[in-house]
Design a protein around this motif. Structure first.
Motif, PDB file in Angstrom:
ATOM      1  N   GLY A  15       2.236   3.109  -4.884  1.00 18.68           N
ATOM      2  CA  GLY A  15       1.345   3.251  -3.742  1.00 18.68           C
ATOM      3  C   GLY A  15      -0.095   2.941  -4.108  1.00 18.68           C
ATOM      4  O   GLY A  15      -0.506   3.110  -5.245  1.00 18.68           O
ATOM      5  N   ASN A  16      -0.863   2.477  -3.125  1.00 19.14           N
ATOM      6  CA  ASN A  16      -2.262   2.130  -3.374  1.00 19.14           C
ATOM      7  C   ASN A  16      -3.035   2.301  -2.072  1.00 19.14           C
ATOM      8  O   ASN A  16      -2.838   1.536  -1.119  1.00 19.14           O
ATOM      9  CB  ASN A  16      -2.369   0.690  -3.902  1.00 19.14           C
ATOM     10  CG  ASN A  16      -3.778   0.301  -4.271  1.00 19.14           C
ATOM     11  OD1 ASN A  16      -4.708   0.419  -3.480  1.00 19.14           O
ATOM     12  ND2 ASN A  16      -3.948  -0.177  -5.503  1.00 19.14           N
ATOM     13  N   HIS A  17      -3.908   3.295  -2.026  1.00 21.01           N
ATOM     14  CA  HIS A  17      -4.604   3.645  -0.787  1.00 21.01           C
ATOM     15  C   HIS A  17      -5.488   2.508  -0.282  1.00 21.01           C
ATOM     16  O   HIS A  17      -5.442   2.163   0.911  1.00 21.01           O
ATOM     17  CB  HIS A  17      -5.438   4.913  -1.020  1.00 21.01           C
ATOM     18  CG  HIS A  17      -6.117   5.412   0.217  1.00 21.01           C
ATOM     19  ND1 HIS A  17      -5.444   6.048   1.238  1.00 21.01           N
ATOM     20  CD2 HIS A  17      -7.424   5.372   0.601  1.00 21.01           C
ATOM     21  CE1 HIS A  17      -6.292   6.382   2.192  1.00 21.01           C
ATOM     22  NE2 HIS A  17      -7.504   5.982   1.837  1.00 21.01           N
ATOM     23  N   GLU A  18      -6.280   1.929  -1.164  1.00 26.50           N
ATOM     24  CA  GLU A  18      -7.188   0.858  -0.729  1.00 26.50           C
ATOM     25  C   GLU A  18      -6.403  -0.361  -0.238  1.00 26.50           C
ATOM     26  O   GLU A  18      -6.797  -1.020   0.730  1.00 26.50           O
ATOM     27  CB  GLU A  18      -8.130   0.461  -1.872  1.00 26.50           C
ATOM     28  CG  GLU A  18      -9.132   1.547  -2.234  1.00 26.50           C
ATOM     29  CD  GLU A  18      -9.940   2.020  -1.035  1.00 26.50           C
ATOM     30  OE1 GLU A  18     -10.382   1.164  -0.245  1.00 26.50           O
ATOM     31  OE2 GLU A  18     -10.123   3.247  -0.884  1.00 26.50           O
ATOM     32  N   GLU A  19      -5.290  -0.644  -0.909  1.00 31.19           N
ATOM     33  CA  GLU A  19      -4.447  -1.762  -0.495  1.00 31.19           C
ATOM     34  C   GLU A  19      -3.873  -1.510   0.901  1.00 31.19           C
ATOM     35  O   GLU A  19      -3.787  -2.422   1.726  1.00 31.19           O
ATOM     36  CB  GLU A  19      -3.304  -1.925  -1.512  1.00 31.19           C
ATOM     37  CG  GLU A  19      -2.960  -3.351  -1.830  1.00 31.19           C
ATOM     38  CD  GLU A  19      -1.962  -3.456  -2.987  1.00 31.19           C
ATOM     39  OE1 GLU A  19      -1.990  -4.507  -3.632  1.00 31.19           O
ATOM     40  OE2 GLU A  19      -1.162  -2.532  -3.215  1.00 31.19           O
ATOM     41  N   LEU A  20      -3.480  -0.263   1.161  1.00 30.07           N
ATOM     42  CA  LEU A  20      -2.923   0.076   2.468  1.00 30.07           C
ATOM     43  C   LEU A  20      -3.963  -0.115   3.565  1.00 30.07           C
ATOM     44  O   LEU A  20      -3.681  -0.706   4.614  1.00 30.07           O
ATOM     45  CB  LEU A  20      -2.409   1.518   2.474  1.00 30.07           C
ATOM     46  CG  LEU A  20      -1.758   1.968   3.785  1.00 30.07           C
ATOM     47  CD1 LEU A  20      -0.465   1.208   4.031  1.00 30.07           C
ATOM     48  CD2 LEU A  20      -1.500   3.466   3.773  1.00 30.07           C
ATOM     49  N   GLY A  28       0.829  -1.206   0.000  1.00 26.31           N
ATOM     50  CA  GLY A  28       0.000   0.000   0.000  1.00 26.31           C
ATOM     51  C   GLY A  28       0.855   1.245   0.000  1.00 26.31           C
ATOM     52  O   GLY A  28       0.730   2.107  -0.865  1.00 26.31           O
ATOM     53  N   HIS A  29       1.748   1.363   0.986  1.00 24.54           N
ATOM     54  CA  HIS A  29       2.721   2.459   0.989  1.00 24.54           C
ATOM     55  C   HIS A  29       3.741   2.205  -0.116  1.00 24.54           C
ATOM     56  O   HIS A  29       4.061   3.094  -0.899  1.00 24.54           O
ATOM     57  CB  HIS A  29       3.392   2.553   2.353  1.00 24.54           C
ATOM     58  CG  HIS A  29       4.442   3.620   2.446  1.00 24.54           C
ATOM     59  ND1 HIS A  29       4.154   4.962   2.315  1.00 24.54           N
ATOM     60  CD2 HIS A  29       5.791   3.543   2.655  1.00 24.54           C
ATOM     61  CE1 HIS A  29       5.277   5.670   2.445  1.00 24.54           C
ATOM     62  NE2 HIS A  29       6.285   4.823   2.639  1.00 24.54           N
TER      63      HIS A  29
END
Length: 212
Positions: free
Chosen positions: A167-172, A132-133
């Motif tokens: 980066g991926n907000h939902e994944e984080l 995510g980060h």
């Protein structure tokens, strides 16, 4: 029992952690971003034998000193997950962009995957892949000590930024809820920057992943 000391390094005040087995005095260093002489002074002051470098992810403030430290002491580099290969490849560019000392290139001795374990002395920590980060970010968790070294996944009152490449907000958010929360409300987490906290407090009050 696992012991640890957190030492802020670099201009970004990144929380580098020395972790060691209090029986054997064998130690690992998590995220040696820089200021290596300060880290080695702490190793000597505590009578430790440094055995390995563990990386949560490969951003410059976390990994910038890795290549030099591994070369100086002949240490294995453990982690992160292969998803961060492109960040390792880009360390020279990261150094220039953020005005860090030039970073030596390196190849991890061992990549990590979700469910792996790492060991120092008699202490074993579980590895959780928490993307995510960065795509290859991992977290080190000692169930016995109720401590988790979470890099830039979670902070007190905040979460890691997701606007860098990969980066991926939902994944984080999913990483935090599915991988960190099950470690228990009473687990103390050591973030990549800022003060320690507990997962329980963040579940109650964190504005990004809190449950209230």
């Amino acid at each position: 029992m696992l012991q640890y000391l957190t030492i802020p390094v670099t201009a970004f005040a990144q929380n580098c952690s020395l972790v060691w087995c209090d029986e054997t005095r064998d130690a690992a260093v998590i995220d040696p971003g820089g200021d290596l002489d300060r880290l080695l002074d702490a190793v000597a002051q505590h009578g430790l034998t440094l055995k390995a470098i563990w990386l949560t992810h490969a951003h410059i403030d976390h990994a910038g000193g890795t290549g030099e430290l591994a070369q100086r002491l002949g240490l294995p580099i453990i982690g992160p997950h292969p998803g961060d290969q492109f960040w390792i490849d880009g360390l020279p560019q990261q150094s220039a962009m953020f005005r860090f000392p030039p970073a030596l290139a390196f190849t991890p001795t061992q990549w990590l995957a979700d469910g792996d374990t790492v060991r120092i002395g008699h202490c074993e920590l579980a590895v959780r892949h928490c993307p995510g980060h960065t795509p290859g970010h991992v977290v080190f968790h000692s169930a016995q000590a109720k401590r988790a070294f979470v890099g830039d996944v979670l902070f007190v009152g905040s979460i890691g930024r997701t606007d860098f490449p990969g980066g991926n907000h939902e994944e984080l958010l999913a990483s935090i809820r599915e991988r960190l929360w099950p470690m228990g409300d009473d687990t103390v987490f050591i973030p990549g920057h800022g003060p320690e906290g507990t997962f329980g407090q963040e579940r109650r009050s964190n504005p990004f992943v809190g449950e209230r």
